[in-house]
Design a protein around this motif. Structure first.
Motif, PDB file in Angstrom:
ATOM      1  N   CYS A  64     -61.377 131.865  68.055  1.00  0.00           N
ATOM      2  CA  CYS A  64     -61.719 131.109  69.260  1.00  0.00           C
ATOM      3  C   CYS A  64     -63.135 131.431  69.750  1.00  0.00           C
ATOM      4  O   CYS A  64     -63.430 132.578  70.085  1.00  0.00           O
ATOM      5  CB  CYS A  64     -60.703 131.408  70.359  1.00  0.00           C
ATOM      6  SG  CYS A  64     -60.799 130.250  71.725  1.00  0.00           S
ATOM      7  N   GLN A 104     -66.742 129.433  74.303  1.00  0.00           N
ATOM      8  CA  GLN A 104     -66.687 128.266  75.188  1.00  0.00           C
ATOM      9  C   GLN A 104     -65.306 127.607  75.245  1.00  0.00           C
ATOM     10  O   GLN A 104     -65.074 126.717  76.052  1.00  0.00           O
ATOM     11  CB  GLN A 104     -67.754 127.231  74.801  1.00  0.00           C
ATOM     12  CG  GLN A 104     -67.506 126.523  73.476  1.00  0.00           C
ATOM     13  CD  GLN A 104     -68.092 127.239  72.266  1.00  0.00           C
ATOM     14  OE1 GLN A 104     -68.322 128.448  72.301  1.00  0.00           O
ATOM     15  NE2 GLN A 104     -68.325 126.506  71.194  1.00  0.00           N
ATOM     16  N   VAL A 105     -64.370 128.064  74.422  1.00  0.00           N
ATOM     17  CA  VAL A 105     -63.009 127.510  74.394  1.00  0.00           C
ATOM     18  C   VAL A 105     -62.077 128.463  75.125  1.00  0.00           C
ATOM     19  O   VAL A 105     -62.121 129.673  74.909  1.00  0.00           O
ATOM     20  CB  VAL A 105     -62.540 127.303  72.930  1.00  0.00           C
ATOM     21  CG1 VAL A 105     -61.083 126.881  72.877  1.00  0.00           C
ATOM     22  CG2 VAL A 105     -63.422 126.266  72.238  1.00  0.00           C
ATOM     23  N   ASN A 106     -61.221 127.916  75.976  1.00  0.00           N
ATOM     24  CA  ASN A 106     -60.237 128.715  76.700  1.00  0.00           C
ATOM     25  C   ASN A 106     -59.140 129.114  75.710  1.00  0.00           C
ATOM     26  O   ASN A 106     -58.294 128.299  75.339  1.00  0.00           O
ATOM     27  CB  ASN A 106     -59.666 127.894  77.862  1.00  0.00           C
ATOM     28  CG  ASN A 106     -58.627 128.643  78.655  1.00  0.00           C
ATOM     29  OD1 ASN A 106     -57.810 129.396  78.116  1.00  0.00           O
ATOM     30  ND2 ASN A 106     -58.638 128.429  79.948  1.00  0.00           N
ATOM     31  N   ARG A 107     -59.172 130.376  75.282  1.00  0.00           N
ATOM     32  CA  ARG A 107     -58.250 130.866  74.248  1.00  0.00           C
ATOM     33  C   ARG A 107     -56.786 130.709  74.664  1.00  0.00           C
ATOM     34  O   ARG A 107     -55.958 130.259  73.874  1.00  0.00           O
ATOM     35  CB  ARG A 107     -58.540 132.322  73.913  1.00  0.00           C
ATOM     36  CG  ARG A 107     -57.544 132.895  72.886  1.00  0.00           C
ATOM     37  CD  ARG A 107     -57.789 134.351  72.585  1.00  0.00           C
ATOM     38  NE  ARG A 107     -58.869 134.476  71.624  1.00  0.00           N
ATOM     39  CZ  ARG A 107     -60.030 135.086  71.873  1.00  0.00           C
ATOM     40  NH1 ARG A 107     -60.260 135.635  73.037  1.00  0.00           N
ATOM     41  NH2 ARG A 107     -60.956 135.159  70.952  1.00  0.00           N
ATOM     42  N   ALA A 108     -56.453 131.081  75.882  1.00  0.00           N
ATOM     43  CA  ALA A 108     -55.050 131.007  76.325  1.00  0.00           C
ATOM     44  C   ALA A 108     -54.548 129.571  76.280  1.00  0.00           C
ATOM     45  O   ALA A 108     -53.431 129.304  75.820  1.00  0.00           O
ATOM     46  CB  ALA A 108     -54.908 131.588  77.728  1.00  0.00           C
ATOM     47  N   HIS A 109     -55.362 128.658  76.741  1.00  0.00           N
ATOM     48  CA  HIS A 109     -54.939 127.259  76.725  1.00  0.00           C
ATOM     49  C   HIS A 109     -54.861 126.721  75.291  1.00  0.00           C
ATOM     50  O   HIS A 109     -53.926 125.989  74.947  1.00  0.00           O
ATOM     51  CB  HIS A 109     -55.871 126.399  77.581  1.00  0.00           C
ATOM     52  CG  HIS A 109     -55.391 125.002  77.735  1.00  0.00           C
ATOM     53  ND1 HIS A 109     -54.143 124.700  78.237  1.00  0.00           N
ATOM     54  CD2 HIS A 109     -55.973 123.826  77.434  1.00  0.00           C
ATOM     55  CE1 HIS A 109     -53.980 123.388  78.248  1.00  0.00           C
ATOM     56  NE2 HIS A 109     -55.082 122.835  77.757  1.00  0.00           N
ATOM     57  N   GLU A 148     -51.613 127.722  73.849  1.00  0.00           N
ATOM     58  CA  GLU A 148     -50.518 126.857  74.316  1.00  0.00           C
ATOM     59  C   GLU A 148     -50.474 125.574  73.495  1.00  0.00           C
ATOM     60  O   GLU A 148     -49.395 125.132  73.076  1.00  0.00           O
ATOM     61  CB  GLU A 148     -50.702 126.500  75.793  1.00  0.00           C
ATOM     62  CG  GLU A 148     -50.536 127.664  76.734  1.00  0.00           C
ATOM     63  CD  GLU A 148     -50.877 127.288  78.171  1.00  0.00           C
ATOM     64  OE1 GLU A 148     -50.159 127.775  79.059  1.00  0.00           O
ATOM     65  OE2 GLU A 148     -51.839 126.519  78.408  1.00  0.00           O
ATOM     66  N   CYS A 206     -50.444 119.337  76.985  1.00  0.00           N
ATOM     67  CA  CYS A 206     -51.003 120.107  75.866  1.00  0.00           C
ATOM     68  C   CYS A 206     -50.931 119.304  74.574  1.00  0.00           C
ATOM     69  O   CYS A 206     -51.901 119.220  73.807  1.00  0.00           O
ATOM     70  CB  CYS A 206     -50.259 121.430  75.691  1.00  0.00           C
ATOM     71  SG  CYS A 206     -50.610 122.660  76.951  1.00  0.00           S
ATOM     72  N   THR A 253     -60.033 117.248  74.745  1.00  0.00           N
ATOM     73  CA  THR A 253     -60.643 118.458  75.311  1.00  0.00           C
ATOM     74  C   THR A 253     -61.190 119.326  74.184  1.00  0.00           C
ATOM     75  O   THR A 253     -60.802 119.186  73.011  1.00  0.00           O
ATOM     76  CB  THR A 253     -59.611 119.288  76.101  1.00  0.00           C
ATOM     77  OG1 THR A 253     -58.601 119.759  75.196  1.00  0.00           O
ATOM     78  CG2 THR A 253     -58.978 118.489  77.236  1.00  0.00           C
ATOM     79  N   GLU A 310     -60.496 122.381  73.766  1.00  0.00           N
ATOM     80  CA  GLU A 310     -59.360 123.160  73.248  1.00  0.00           C
ATOM     81  C   GLU A 310     -58.541 122.332  72.259  1.00  0.00           C
ATOM     82  O   GLU A 310     -58.147 122.836  71.196  1.00  0.00           O
ATOM     83  CB  GLU A 310     -58.479 123.653  74.399  1.00  0.00           C
ATOM     84  CG  GLU A 310     -59.104 124.739  75.228  1.00  0.00           C
ATOM     85  CD  GLU A 310     -60.184 124.268  76.201  1.00  0.00           C
ATOM     86  OE1 GLU A 310     -60.929 125.114  76.719  1.00  0.00           O
ATOM     87  OE2 GLU A 310     -60.292 123.042  76.449  1.00  0.00           O
TER      88      GLU A 310
END
Length: 172
Positions: free
Chosen positions: A56, A59-64, A67, A117, A126, A128
């Motif tokens: 990851c 710039q990418v939200n890892r947690a999202h 999901e 998601c 997105t 993500e």
């Protein structure tokens, strides 16, 4: 009211159990090329999540993204693992999977989040969602390498993945 609560809990339990069927659903593409014991869809989803965790970018939200990785193939429990060789248009596949997902999660407390998601992945709307889609292709290519070591011709999977992997950070 007690009956209502019990019915609601039963619906949640049923939905949670149904999702676990991904553990037993073999990946259709691997079956098509003769892999005797192919990975399951759940194993593939784990592989995608593993790649998200490790690759990851900042710039990418890892947690999202995690999901999204967990739910990206959830609809396949009902829709099946549809491949390009099945003769189903991308639009029909999307419609079948969307309908399957909506009906599967309708009783779950997190249904709106799960659907959101899945849609981020499906539409690539997105950063993500697009990153997870790239990890999905990378997982397929890496798994193809594993099967190739078993003397199964998996070039088409590797080539297909590489065409779609345009980000040098994720091309291994």
């Amino acid at each position: 009211k007690v009956c209502d609560m019990s019915d609601a809990r039963q619906s949640i339990r049923k939905a949670l159990l149904e999702a676990l069927a991904l553990k037993a659903l073999p990946r259709a593409g691997w079956l098509r090329v003769g892999v005797q014991q192919p990975e399951s869809v759940a194993a593939h989803s784990w592989g995608v999540a593993w790649l998200v965790l490790n690759l990851c970018p900042a710039q990418v939200n890892r947690a999202h993204a995690m999901e999204i990785a967990v739910v990206h193939d959830l609809a396949e429990v009902r829709a099946g693992d549809i491949t390009p060789y099945d003769g189903i248009s991308p639009e029909s596949k999307r419609s079948l999977e969307r309908e399957a997902l909506f009906s599967m999660v309708e009783h779950l407390p997190a249904r709106d989040h799960i659907v959101a998601c899945w849609e981020e992945y499906d539409t690539g709307s997105t950063l993500e969602g697009r990153f997870v889609k790239a990890c999905d292709k990378l997982d397929m290519a890496l798994q193809a390498e594993i099967y190739r070591s078993e003397e199964i011709d998996t070039r088409e999977f590797i080539e297909s993945a590489l065409v779609k992997l345009t980000d040098d950070e994720i091309r291994l």
